[in-house]
Scaffold this motif. Sequence first.
Motif: not given
Length: 119
Positions: A98-112
């Motif tokens: 995530k960008p600094r100041g942003g949230t992980f929920s709105a960021g990029s995620w790997g597949q696990g």
Amino acid sequence: VQLQASGGGLVQAGGSLRLACAASERTFSSYVMGWFRQAPGKEREFVGVIMWSGGTPNVADSVKGRFTISRDKAKKTVYLQMNSLKPEDTAVYYCAAKPRGGTFSAGSWGQGTLVTVSS
């Protein structure tokens, strides 16, 4: 940013694994890279974070002293080194950005990637 997590597997309690999270493109220095996990029947749990630009990583109390996070900027990869694994560490592990100041929920995620710790 696309993320690809790898390195999961089956390990006995007390063992170690190193997970890797590779980014598909240059990750901006202001990004924050995180690791999360989700055990069967439980909510997703924060594991730790590290600034892409460097600095001291921050890990959850539940894994402090056993897990460490590092990154290799040249390889565009973040690592989660897991030592002294316990059965309760069994989960699908995700990396996120995530960008600094942003949230992980709105960021990029790997597949696990699945980590299974046997007793």
